[in-house]
Design an enzyme around this catalytic site. Structure first.
Site, mmCIF file in Angstrom:
data_model
loop_
_atom_site.group_PDB
_atom_site.id
_atom_site.type_symbol
_atom_site.label_atom_id
_atom_site.label_comp_id
_atom_site.label_asym_id
_atom_site.label_seq_id
_atom_site.Cartn_x
_atom_site.Cartn_y
_atom_site.Cartn_z
ATOM 1 N N CYS A 2 -6.633 -13.156 -16.177
ATOM 2 C CA CYS A 2 -7.717 -12.348 -15.594
ATOM 3 C C CYS A 2 -8.591 -13.182 -14.658
ATOM 4 O O CYS A 2 -8.735 -14.390 -14.844
ATOM 5 C CB CYS A 2 -8.611 -11.812 -16.687
ATOM 6 N N ARG A 27 -3.813 -15.230 -9.479
ATOM 7 C CA ARG A 27 -3.795 -15.528 -10.908
ATOM 8 C C ARG A 27 -2.924 -14.538 -11.685
ATOM 9 O O ARG A 27 -2.575 -14.782 -12.834
ATOM 10 C CB ARG A 27 -5.223 -15.491 -11.476
ATOM 11 N N TRP A 76 -5.295 -9.009 -16.426
ATOM 12 C CA TRP A 76 -3.892 -9.284 -16.763
ATOM 13 C C TRP A 76 -3.776 -8.867 -18.228
ATOM 14 O O TRP A 76 -4.328 -9.521 -19.120
ATOM 15 C CB TRP A 76 -3.630 -10.772 -16.585
ATOM 16 N N ASN A 100 -12.361 -12.762 -19.663
ATOM 17 C CA ASN A 100 -11.055 -13.388 -19.518
ATOM 18 C C ASN A 100 -10.788 -14.133 -20.811
ATOM 19 O O ASN A 100 -11.682 -14.792 -21.334
ATOM 20 C CB ASN A 100 -11.096 -14.361 -18.323
ATOM 21 N N GLY A 101 -9.581 -14.011 -21.361
ATOM 22 C CA GLY A 101 -9.268 -14.717 -22.597
ATOM 23 C C GLY A 101 -8.853 -13.756 -23.691
ATOM 24 O O GLY A 101 -8.517 -12.597 -23.429
ATOM 25 N N GLU A 465 13.775 -27.361 -11.903
ATOM 26 C CA GLU A 465 12.735 -26.824 -11.026
ATOM 27 C C GLU A 465 13.325 -25.802 -10.044
ATOM 28 O O GLU A 465 12.733 -24.745 -9.801
ATOM 29 C CB GLU A 465 12.034 -27.979 -10.283
ATOM 30 N N LYS A 469 12.083 -21.935 -9.880
ATOM 31 C CA LYS A 469 11.591 -21.348 -8.626
ATOM 32 C C LYS A 469 12.364 -20.082 -8.320
ATOM 33 O O LYS A 469 11.801 -19.061 -7.985
ATOM 34 C CB LYS A 469 11.751 -22.313 -7.432
ATOM 35 N N GLU A 472 11.628 -17.145 -10.927
ATOM 36 C CA GLU A 472 10.279 -16.577 -11.020
ATOM 37 C C GLU A 472 9.914 -15.729 -9.801
ATOM 38 O O GLU A 472 9.158 -14.775 -9.931
ATOM 39 C CB GLU A 472 9.211 -17.632 -11.322
ATOM 40 N N HIS A 488 30.311 -26.832 -23.036
ATOM 41 C CA HIS A 488 30.037 -26.560 -24.453
ATOM 42 C C HIS A 488 29.598 -25.121 -24.690
ATOM 43 O O HIS A 488 28.966 -24.829 -25.700
ATOM 44 C CB HIS A 488 29.006 -27.569 -24.975
ATOM 45 N N LYS A 587 -1.032 -17.402 -12.446
ATOM 46 C CA LYS A 587 -1.067 -18.764 -11.916
ATOM 47 C C LYS A 587 -1.442 -19.758 -13.000
ATOM 48 O O LYS A 587 -0.866 -20.830 -13.112
ATOM 49 C CB LYS A 587 -2.066 -18.837 -10.751
HETATM 50 O O1 M6R Z 1 -1.410 -25.225 -14.255
HETATM 51 P P1 M6R Z 1 -0.238 -25.872 -14.932
HETATM 52 O O2 M6R Z 1 0.413 -26.910 -14.111
HETATM 53 O O3 M6R Z 1 -0.583 -26.370 -16.318
HETATM 54 O O4 M6R Z 1 0.808 -24.700 -15.120
HETATM 55 C C1 M6R Z 1 2.007 -24.911 -15.806
HETATM 56 C C2 M6R Z 1 2.960 -23.768 -15.560
HETATM 57 O O5 M6R Z 1 2.389 -22.551 -15.943
HETATM 58 C C3 M6R Z 1 3.372 -23.677 -14.082
HETATM 59 O O6 M6R Z 1 3.934 -24.865 -13.615
HETATM 60 C C4 M6R Z 1 4.391 -22.530 -13.889
HETATM 61 O O7 M6R Z 1 5.587 -22.852 -14.519
HETATM 62 C C5 M6R Z 1 4.586 -22.234 -12.407
HETATM 63 N N1 M6R Z 1 4.491 -20.816 -12.200
HETATM 64 C C6 M6R Z 1 5.901 -22.602 -11.880
HETATM 65 O O8 M6R Z 1 6.019 -22.290 -10.531
#
Ligand code: M6R
Length: 592
Positions: A2, A27, A76, A100-101, A465, A469, A472, A488, A587
């Site tokens: 949020c 976010r 959110w 938020n939370g 990574e 990417k 997501e 395996h 985010k």
């Molecule tokens: O803010 P942070 O680096 O702690 O966030 C960690 C993950 O939530 C963040 O890297 C997430 O995996 C990204 N969306 C990847 O692109």
């Protein structure tokens, strides 16, 4: 997660709040709302489900909501569906609020409030917390700060709150525990936000409200109070980020802009990272803890530090680390990596390490964030604000900070390595120069249902990574596997046309990974090879080759990841998706 904004001053609040919310869209959210009050009149609340544009339309860009004081929110969903009723702000007799939370004991509090005559309309924990503040405020006839403090004593969980009390026109009250909240100040106005980009256009002077503190905000003053209700004084901090950092600057998406900012992010991180105040003398082992992409940088660092320094390195997902009975031994340095510095699991892992009396080094992008404040030592990556949910430049900045940590901890002669590192920004720029092939490749794979990324050692770290990417932002199911593991079990999924991307930058395992790719090809896979240098015969095996320049092999991840970011980006664009705000994602993940 949020997003919260607040404004009190002498301008119309609604357009400022909407603008702030638009800067917090990254976010992640699924509904939005505003409460604005005009002088003494009751706050007017407007809420809409879906994108922020719905709220902008419903309020005619804010023109329909008159008043110079207000709060806004992007929700959110955690408790209850993303509906208008569940959207914030929530209203009680005397109090209107956003949150938020997560309030963990909200069911119990809700029952208590029901027994005291409160009715509930939404399924949210937020309505409960707003009504709890209202309950204390009216029952004990106390001021807003005392009512908030009583609420903080009763509520369990994490939260950032922004509240308007009908008896206090022109004022906003705020409180926080764990969830991020900052307060910005100009001469004649005060702002409130979950994150810096929301207010960067108006001010760079901010206060970081501490855990379990409350704040009273008027156009001319900002005051902070501890849980006893005593006033406390916080320093004002100047944000160095440029306001344009929160704008797209002509790029179609923030992600593309941030991909192109990587040479600068790497250069600035190299220039500004020093270990002068960090005691590494007695470090015998490392525990690296993080989530998502930040965890992937830890996986890369593990290979490098073990090779260079010869000390044991464990890399743990923070969500697992925090609940495991891991033996934490003296002499271990715990490294918590986080872009936002607010990831709930990473913060909890940091606290667990501190409880075990282990020193914690935070590698954090956001200055003033919780992890930056609570770690014993901090290295600030210099990526600047990252808006796109899919991290790119923060990932690259974390990688180079970790390379430098590896050099320091191993006490090797740094000079030849630093010489190579200094060339990285230019090499990354070179990779960014030619995107045509990747655009073609994205169109070729954009209808795939599955993609596998394989590699060994550092190439496996890059695969992790690249795969994240891709999935997501393109929503294509993708998996990263250590190439040797395919046999395996997973290779049974490879069939005619399955896309397999092999990362082949490490000479010592090149032939091994190539054999694994050939095994996939024999089962009909469409093979993409990501490599550097001369690789005789590779053309005969791979259907498509992506080449990056060469550097010291330990730093190859910094170059190899760039085409994979671009490939994911263009694939998402081809599929017509919301690149910067992928569905269901936030985010900064400030709840468990
Ligand atoms: O803010 P942070 O680096 O702690 O966030 C960690 C993950 O939530 C963040 O890297 C997430 O995996 C990204 N969306 C990847 O692109």
């Amino acid at each position: 997660m949020c997003g919260i904004v607040g404004y009190t001053g002498n301008q119309q609040a609604a357009p400022i709040l909407l603008d702030g919310l638009s800067k917090l869209e990254y976010r992640g959210y699924d509904s939005a709302g505003l409460a604005v009050r005009n002088g003494d009149s009751a706050p007017v609340v407007v809420k809409t489900a879906g994108k922020l544009v719905n709220l902008i339309q419903a309020t005619d860009g804010g023109k329909k909501l008159l008043g110079t004081c207000g709060i806004g929110h992007t929700r959110w969903a955690t408790h209850g569906d993303p509906t208008v009723t569940n959207a914030h702000p929530h209203v009680s007799d005397e109090v209107v609020g956003v949150h938020n939370g997560i309030i963990e004991n909200y069911s119990e509090l809700r029952e208590k409030l029901k027994d005291n005559g409160y009715a509930f309309y939404s399924q949210t924990d937020t309505e409960v917390i707003v009504k709890l503040v209202d309950y204390y405020y009216r029952k004990y006839k106390i001021g807003p700060i005392d009512a908030i403090n009583r609420t903080m004593v009763r509520a369990r969980g994490s939260y950032a709150l922004a509240l308007i009390f009908s008896d206090y026109p022109g004022e906003i009250y705020a409180a926080r525990k764990e969830s991020p909240l900052i307060i910005g100040k100009t001469e004649d106005a005060s702002f409130l936000a979950s994150d810096v980009p929301a207010i960067l256009k108006y001010t760079r002077s901010v206060y970081y409200i501490e855990n379990l503190q409350a704040a009273r905000i008027t156009p001319s003053t900002v005051q902070f109070f501890n849980l006893n209700g005593d006033e406390v004084f916080l320093p004002v901090k100047e944000i160095e980020w440029d306001a344009s950092a929160a704008e797209k600057d002509g790029y179609e998406h923030f992600m593309l802009k941030e991909i192109h900012e990587q040479p600068l992010a790497v250069k600035n991180t190299l220039k500004n990272t020093d270990f002068d105040n960090i005691d590494l003398t007695n470090v015998k082992a490392l525990d690296i803890v993080a989530c998502g992409s930040a965890w992937h940088t830890g996986v890369a660092a593990q290979y490098i530090i073990e090779k260079l320094a010869g000390i044991p390195v464990r890399v743990e997902l923070a969500s697992e680390f925090r609940y495991r009975s891991l033996p934490l031994s003296k002499g271990t340095l715990v490294v918590v990596i986080s872009q936002s510095g607010e990831t709930a699991d990473s913060l909890a892992a940091l606290r667990k390490a501190k409880e075990a009396h282990l020193p914690v080094l935070g590698i954090v992008n956001v200055i003033g964030s919780s992890i930056a404040r609570e770690a014993d030592y901090v290295i600030h990556t210099q990526a600047g604000p990252e808006i796109s949910v899919a991290t790119t430049k923060a990932y690259s900045a974390q990688l180079v900070a970790l390379y430098m940590l590896a050099l320091k901890i191993s006490r090797v002669n740094e000079e030849p390595y630093m010489h190579q590192l200094d060339k990285l920004p230019a090499l990354i720029s070179k990779v960014l120069e030619d995107k045509k092939d990747l655009q073609y490749l994205a169109s070729r794979i954009s209808n795939s249902s599955d993609i596998f990324f394989i590699g060994r050692g550092l190439d496996y770290a890059v695969s992790l990574e690249g795969s994240l990417k891709m999935k997501e932002i393109s929503y294509i199911r993708s998996e990263a596997y250590p190439a040797g593991e395919l046999k395996h079990g997973t290779i049974s999924l490879v069939e005619d046309g399955t896309v397999v991307i092999g990362v082949l930058t490490q000479d010592d395992v090149y032939e091994k990974t190539l054999s694994n790719m050939i095994e996939c090809k024999s089962r009909g896979a469409y093979l993409i090879a990501l490599t550097s240098g001369q690789r005789p015969g590779l053309e005969k095996v791979a259907d498509f080759i992506i080449r990056v320049p060469e550097t010291e092999s330990m730093f190859m991840a910094s170059l190899a990841v760039i085409p994979l970011q671009l490939l994911a980006y263009y694939t998402s664009v081809y599929r017509g998706l919301d690149v910067d705000k992928p569905r269901n994602l936030a985010k900064s993940v400030t709840v468990e």
